[in-house]
Design an enzyme around this catalytic site. Structure first.
Site, PDB file in Angstrom:
ATOM      1  N   HIS A   2       2.889   3.562  -8.886  1.00 41.91           N
ATOM      2  CA  HIS A   2       2.748   2.129  -9.201  1.00 41.91           C
ATOM      3  C   HIS A   2       3.988   1.626  -9.941  1.00 41.91           C
ATOM      4  O   HIS A   2       4.471   0.527  -9.677  1.00 41.91           O
ATOM      5  CB  HIS A   2       1.501   1.878 -10.044  1.00 41.91           C
ATOM      6  CG  HIS A   2       0.221   2.192  -9.327  1.00 41.91           C
ATOM      7  ND1 HIS A   2      -0.006   1.785  -8.028  1.00 41.91           N
ATOM      8  CD2 HIS A   2      -0.895   2.866  -9.714  1.00 41.91           C
ATOM      9  CE1 HIS A   2      -1.220   2.209  -7.649  1.00 41.91           C
ATOM     10  NE2 HIS A   2      -1.769   2.875  -8.657  1.00 41.91           N
ATOM     11  N   ASP A   9       0.825  -1.207   0.000  1.00 41.13           N
ATOM     12  CA  ASP A   9       0.000   0.000   0.000  1.00 41.13           C
ATOM     13  C   ASP A   9       0.865   1.266   0.000  1.00 41.13           C
ATOM     14  O   ASP A   9       1.970   1.256   0.530  1.00 41.13           O
ATOM     15  CB  ASP A   9      -0.902  -0.032   1.245  1.00 41.13           C
ATOM     16  CG  ASP A   9      -2.054   0.943   1.131  1.00 41.13           C
ATOM     17  OD1 ASP A   9      -2.298   1.481   0.035  1.00 41.13           O
ATOM     18  OD2 ASP A   9      -2.715   1.178   2.162  1.00 41.13           O
ATOM     19  N   LEU A  12      11.388 -20.281  -4.201  1.00 38.12           N
ATOM     20  CA  LEU A  12      10.251 -19.502  -3.699  1.00 38.12           C
ATOM     21  C   LEU A  12       8.995 -19.687  -4.559  1.00 38.12           C
ATOM     22  O   LEU A  12       9.071 -19.648  -5.790  1.00 38.12           O
ATOM     23  CB  LEU A  12      10.634 -18.013  -3.711  1.00 38.12           C
ATOM     24  CG  LEU A  12       9.521 -17.037  -3.327  1.00 38.12           C
ATOM     25  CD1 LEU A  12       9.273 -17.068  -1.822  1.00 38.12           C
ATOM     26  CD2 LEU A  12       9.853 -15.610  -3.776  1.00 38.12           C
TER      27      LEU A  12
HETATM   28  C1  FPP Z   1      -1.787   0.253  -3.348  1.00 44.61           C
HETATM   29  O1  FPP Z   1      -1.350   1.579  -3.410  1.00 44.61           O
HETATM   30  C2  FPP Z   1      -1.288  -0.522  -4.458  1.00 44.61           C
HETATM   31  C3  FPP Z   1      -2.045  -1.126  -5.419  1.00 44.61           C
HETATM   32  C4  FPP Z   1      -3.523  -1.055  -5.436  1.00 44.61           C
HETATM   33  C5  FPP Z   1      -1.460  -1.870  -6.531  1.00 44.61           C
HETATM   34  C6  FPP Z   1      -0.202  -2.609  -6.240  1.00 44.61           C
HETATM   35  C7  FPP Z   1       0.475  -2.816  -7.529  1.00 44.61           C
HETATM   36  C8  FPP Z   1       1.797  -2.744  -7.760  1.00 44.61           C
HETATM   37  C9  FPP Z   1       2.804  -2.569  -6.688  1.00 44.61           C
HETATM   38  C10 FPP Z   1       2.345  -2.823  -9.156  1.00 44.61           C
HETATM   39  C11 FPP Z   1       1.903  -3.987  -9.981  1.00 44.61           C
HETATM   40  C12 FPP Z   1       2.089  -5.302  -9.347  1.00 44.61           C
HETATM   41  C13 FPP Z   1       2.880  -6.305  -9.793  1.00 44.61           C
HETATM   42  C14 FPP Z   1       2.876  -7.596  -9.075  1.00 44.61           C
HETATM   43  C15 FPP Z   1       3.751  -6.160 -10.952  1.00 44.61           C
HETATM   44  P1  FPP Z   1      -2.445   2.734  -3.493  1.00 44.61           P
HETATM   45  O2  FPP Z   1      -2.604   3.102  -4.912  1.00 44.61           O
HETATM   46  O3  FPP Z   1      -3.700   2.284  -2.809  1.00 44.61           O
HETATM   47  O4  FPP Z   1      -1.739   3.861  -2.671  1.00 44.61           O
HETATM   48  P2  FPP Z   1      -2.471   4.993  -1.805  1.00 44.61           P
HETATM   49  O5  FPP Z   1      -3.217   4.296  -0.714  1.00 44.61           O
HETATM   50  O6  FPP Z   1      -1.318   5.799  -1.301  1.00 44.61           O
HETATM   51  O7  FPP Z   1      -3.360   5.747  -2.744  1.00 44.61           O
END
Ligand code: FPP
Length: 244
Positions: free
Chosen positions: A41, A24, A135
């Site tokens: 992201h 997150d 893994l």
């Molecule tokens: C949360 O941050 C993150 C996500 C909803 C997406 C996670 C995805 C990635 C790390 C990249 C793609 C994944 C892979 C496996 C290649 P948020 O957007 O909710 O952050 P915020 O709470 O600060 O808005």
């Protein structure tokens, strides 16, 4: 002991067999820098790469990453599009590195919700890595704990209605065997970045006795030192599973 074993700090005395991660804070990381959410992201994918490698080097057997929830479909169209593109790129470009690190790939969730090209790439990468023995990287995609449990209930009821199962036989084991995670042990450690104190519909059944490590660090800044700190925190826990 894995081949490129990370030299563990002396304070890491126990290695969790299964680590689950709620990644997150990508959006906040970007906002703090005056960037676009999708830049967060993009940077988050670099953390994914580093944590997958580190977890394998530490001897973790299963790493489940919450990459996209059922609820995430409600984000702005462009953000969803970028996340799907990043996922597809990761699945395509990371195979040689995952192969080198002996990583086996798995996916859980409503995979048929994903765009066709992502599904295709996912199956190709899973297939390419299927004989690896290090893994187990499990990506949770279009995942919801409540949907998973609902689908399990439906499939158990189907078995009952067909006369293959007696209601009296339905116990915790039967329920576990009808979840997406039927092949994996329950998580020992949950890591959540960005300081939020909630489960967000992640592995609700499986995390009944999971230790929780919450760090204020935002996901794009969560790298090897932060992962080792989580293992150190876990090493201090006394797991009693309800006993004294
Ligand atoms: C949360 O941050 C993150 C996500 C909803 C997406 C996670 C995805 C990635 C790390 C990249 C793609 C994944 C892979 C496996 C290649 P948020 O957007 O909710 O952050 P915020 O709470 O600060 O808005």
């Amino acid at each position: 002991m894995p081949q490129n074993a990370t030299v563990l700090p002396a304070t890491v005395r126990k290695i969790p067999r299964h680590v689950a991660v709620i990644m997150d804070g990508n959006g906040r990381w970007a906002r703090e820098r005056g960037l676009n959410r999708v830049d967060g992201h993009r940077r988050g994918v670099e953390s994914v790469r580093e944590i997958v490698r580190t977890a394998g080097e530490c001897g973790v057997e299963y790493l489940t990453l919450y990459a996209f929830s059922v609820e995430n479909w409600n984000r702005p169209k462009n953000e969803v599009k970028v996340l799907m593109r990043l996922l597809e790129q990761f699945l395509r470009d990371e195979v040689p590195e995952l192969m080198k690190n002996n990583v086996r790939l798995h996916a859980i969730g409503r995979l048929t919700d994903l765009p066709g090209s992502v599904q295709e790439q996912l199956h190709k990468s899973i297939e390419a890595l299927r004989n690896n023995t290090g893994l187990n990287l499990i990506l949770a995609l279009s995942y919801s704990g409540r949907v998973e449990i609902t689908e399990a209930v439906r499939s158990i009821l189907r078995e009952i209605s067909l006369g293959h199962l007696d209601p009296a036989q339905v116990d915790e084991k039967v329920i576990s065997q009808n979840l997406y995670t039927r092949y994996y042990p329950d998580p020992d450690l949950l890591i959540r970045t960005s300081g939020e104190m909630r489960l967000s519909n992640f592995l609700l059944w499986q995390m009944a006795y999971t230790e929780i490590h919450i760090t204020p660090v935002l996901w794009p800044d969560f790298r090897k030192p932060q992962f080792l700190a989580a293992l150190e925190d876990y090493s201090k826990r006394n797991r009693r599973f309800g006993k004294i």
